[in-house]
Design a protein around this motif. Structure first.
Motif, PDB file in Angstrom:
ATOM      1  N   VAL A  51      -5.127  -9.781   2.110  1.00 48.50           N
ATOM      2  CA  VAL A  51      -4.511  -9.830   3.436  1.00 48.50           C
ATOM      3  C   VAL A  51      -4.092  -8.444   3.918  1.00 48.50           C
ATOM      4  O   VAL A  51      -4.139  -8.154   5.118  1.00 48.50           O
ATOM      5  CB  VAL A  51      -3.303 -10.794   3.432  1.00 48.50           C
ATOM      6  CG1 VAL A  51      -2.574 -10.754   4.766  1.00 48.50           C
ATOM      7  CG2 VAL A  51      -3.768 -12.211   3.119  1.00 48.50           C
ATOM      8  N   LYS A  52      -3.714  -7.588   2.990  1.00 49.88           N
ATOM      9  CA  LYS A  52      -3.241  -6.267   3.393  1.00 49.88           C
ATOM     10  C   LYS A  52      -4.333  -5.445   4.072  1.00 49.88           C
ATOM     11  O   LYS A  52      -4.047  -4.457   4.743  1.00 49.88           O
ATOM     12  CB  LYS A  52      -2.667  -5.506   2.200  1.00 49.88           C
ATOM     13  CG  LYS A  52      -3.688  -5.044   1.188  1.00 49.88           C
ATOM     14  CD  LYS A  52      -3.012  -4.287   0.050  1.00 49.88           C
ATOM     15  CE  LYS A  52      -4.035  -3.784  -0.964  1.00 49.88           C
ATOM     16  NZ  LYS A  52      -3.374  -3.067  -2.093  1.00 49.88           N
ATOM     17  N   ASN A  53      -5.588  -5.878   3.909  1.00 47.54           N
ATOM     18  CA  ASN A  53      -6.704  -5.172   4.538  1.00 47.54           C
ATOM     19  C   ASN A  53      -7.162  -5.835   5.832  1.00 47.54           C
ATOM     20  O   ASN A  53      -8.123  -5.371   6.443  1.00 47.54           O
ATOM     21  CB  ASN A  53      -7.881  -5.086   3.559  1.00 47.54           C
ATOM     22  CG  ASN A  53      -7.553  -4.279   2.318  1.00 47.54           C
ATOM     23  OD1 ASN A  53      -6.852  -3.262   2.392  1.00 47.54           O
ATOM     24  ND2 ASN A  53      -8.049  -4.711   1.164  1.00 47.54           N
ATOM     25  N   TRP A  54      -6.505  -6.887   6.236  1.00 46.10           N
ATOM     26  CA  TRP A  54      -6.914  -7.592   7.447  1.00 46.10           C
ATOM     27  C   TRP A  54      -6.489  -6.809   8.679  1.00 46.10           C
ATOM     28  O   TRP A  54      -5.326  -6.394   8.801  1.00 46.10           O
ATOM     29  CB  TRP A  54      -6.316  -8.996   7.475  1.00 46.10           C
ATOM     30  CG  TRP A  54      -6.898  -9.918   6.438  1.00 46.10           C
ATOM     31  CD1 TRP A  54      -7.762  -9.588   5.428  1.00 46.10           C
ATOM     32  CD2 TRP A  54      -6.625 -11.318   6.292  1.00 46.10           C
ATOM     33  NE1 TRP A  54      -8.054 -10.683   4.664  1.00 46.10           N
ATOM     34  CE2 TRP A  54      -7.378 -11.770   5.173  1.00 46.10           C
ATOM     35  CE3 TRP A  54      -5.831 -12.233   6.978  1.00 46.10           C
ATOM     36  CZ2 TRP A  54      -7.348 -13.086   4.746  1.00 46.10           C
ATOM     37  CZ3 TRP A  54      -5.804 -13.551   6.559  1.00 46.10           C
ATOM     38  CH2 TRP A  54      -6.553 -13.970   5.458  1.00 46.10           C
ATOM     39  N   TYR A  55      -7.416  -6.658   9.600  1.00 51.74           N
ATOM     40  CA  TYR A  55      -7.169  -5.876  10.813  1.00 51.74           C
ATOM     41  C   TYR A  55      -5.976  -6.451  11.592  1.00 51.74           C
ATOM     42  O   TYR A  55      -5.885  -7.652  11.856  1.00 51.74           O
ATOM     43  CB  TYR A  55      -8.411  -5.903  11.701  1.00 51.74           C
ATOM     44  CG  TYR A  55      -8.206  -5.284  13.059  1.00 51.74           C
ATOM     45  CD1 TYR A  55      -8.238  -3.901  13.229  1.00 51.74           C
ATOM     46  CD2 TYR A  55      -7.968  -6.078  14.182  1.00 51.74           C
ATOM     47  CE1 TYR A  55      -8.043  -3.332  14.471  1.00 51.74           C
ATOM     48  CE2 TYR A  55      -7.783  -5.519  15.428  1.00 51.74           C
ATOM     49  CZ  TYR A  55      -7.811  -4.149  15.571  1.00 51.74           C
ATOM     50  OH  TYR A  55      -7.602  -3.587  16.796  1.00 51.74           O
TER      51      TYR A  55
END
Length: 275
Positions: A51-55
């Motif tokens: 999730v930490k990489n979700w735009y």
């Protein structure tokens, strides 16, 4: 044994590398993705990834605190599951193609400081439940298809600094309880179907800098008490049914507007005496 230790170590590292948000929050994000045609967003999400990489998603202490998907081609309706993102502080879904109504589960987002859903096609009334979001400082719902009256419950949002509801289909009057919003700096209700007199109680909004009420059906006069709004530098009230026409003032103190009103009133009296 060494192989087992290595495997356990790798599992530990992998677990630590992924954001540990709650299942409820992750499922809520996925629900938003699915309900708004996420596969066709301009910047999409790898819903199997971290999730930490979700735009547009910001995390703090393993919780979702911000969603910014402005100009991202969202189409569809906001799901009720959005109410499970209880740690959200900011959400900006402006400039998209969202339809439907604002879910009443929005009331669960009690940490919310900024709610921006402007420039969409959202319809129906403004949920009264927004009135419980007492930390809200910014509410931008302009340029949608919202209808109905201004909920008096919004006047409980005493931390509001920006209330922008212009270009909708809102009707009814401005509640006198608007006087409670003493931190308000920007108020836009322009281009709606609001009527009645402009409440004199708005003179209590001592921090107001911008007041946009044009293109409605307001009647009566602009309250003289507005001269006490020393920070007001932009005011637009044209295209209403006021007893006289007022020019738009921008970048000047409201005393200029009040001087104009005084001049207009004096001119009217003189015309009456001449007749």
């Amino acid at each position: 044994m060494n192989s087992l230790k290595l495997l356990l170590f790798c599992l530990f590292i992998t677990t630590q590398a992924f954001a540990k948000i709650t299942p409820e929050e992750k499922e809520a994000l996925k629900a938003i993705y699915l309900a708004t045609n996420g596969d066709n967003w301009n910047a999409s999400w790898d819903t199997d990834g971290d999730v930490k990489n979700w735009y547009g998603v910001k995390l703090e202490n393993d919780h979702v605190v911000e969603i910014n998907l402005e100009f991202n081609n969202l189409k569809g309706e906001l799901p009720e599951a959005i109410g499970n993102l209880v740690h959200l502080k900011k959400i900006n879904l402006g400039f998209n193609k969202l339809k439907g109504v604002i879910p009443v589960t929005i009331e669960n987002l009690t940490q919310l400081e900024s709610l921006e859903l402007f420039m969409n096609e959202i319809e129906g009334p403004i949920p009264t439940q927004i009135g419980v979001l007492t930390k809200l400082e910014t509410l931008k719902l302009y340029s949608n298809k919202l209808s109905g009256e201004l909920p008096v419950e919004l006047m409980q949002l005493t931390n509001l600094k920006e209330l922008l509801l212009g270009s909708n289909m809102l009707s009814g009057t401005i509640p006198v309880e608007i006087a409670n919003l003493t931190k308000l700096q920007k108020l836009s209700l322009m281009n709606n179907q609001l009527a009645g007199e402009i409440p004199v109680e708005m003179a209590n909004l001592i921090n107001l800098e911008e007041l946009l009420l044009s293109s409605n059906q307001f009647t009566g006069d602009l309250p003289l008490e507005f001269i006490n709004l020393k920070k007001l530098n932009t005011i637009m009230v044209s295209h209403n049914k006021l007893s006289q026409e007022y020019i738009a003032i921008s970048g000047k103190n409201t005393e200029v507007l009040m001087d104009l009103q005084s001049q207009n009133s004096t001119a009217s009296m003189n015309e009456g005496n001449e007749q």
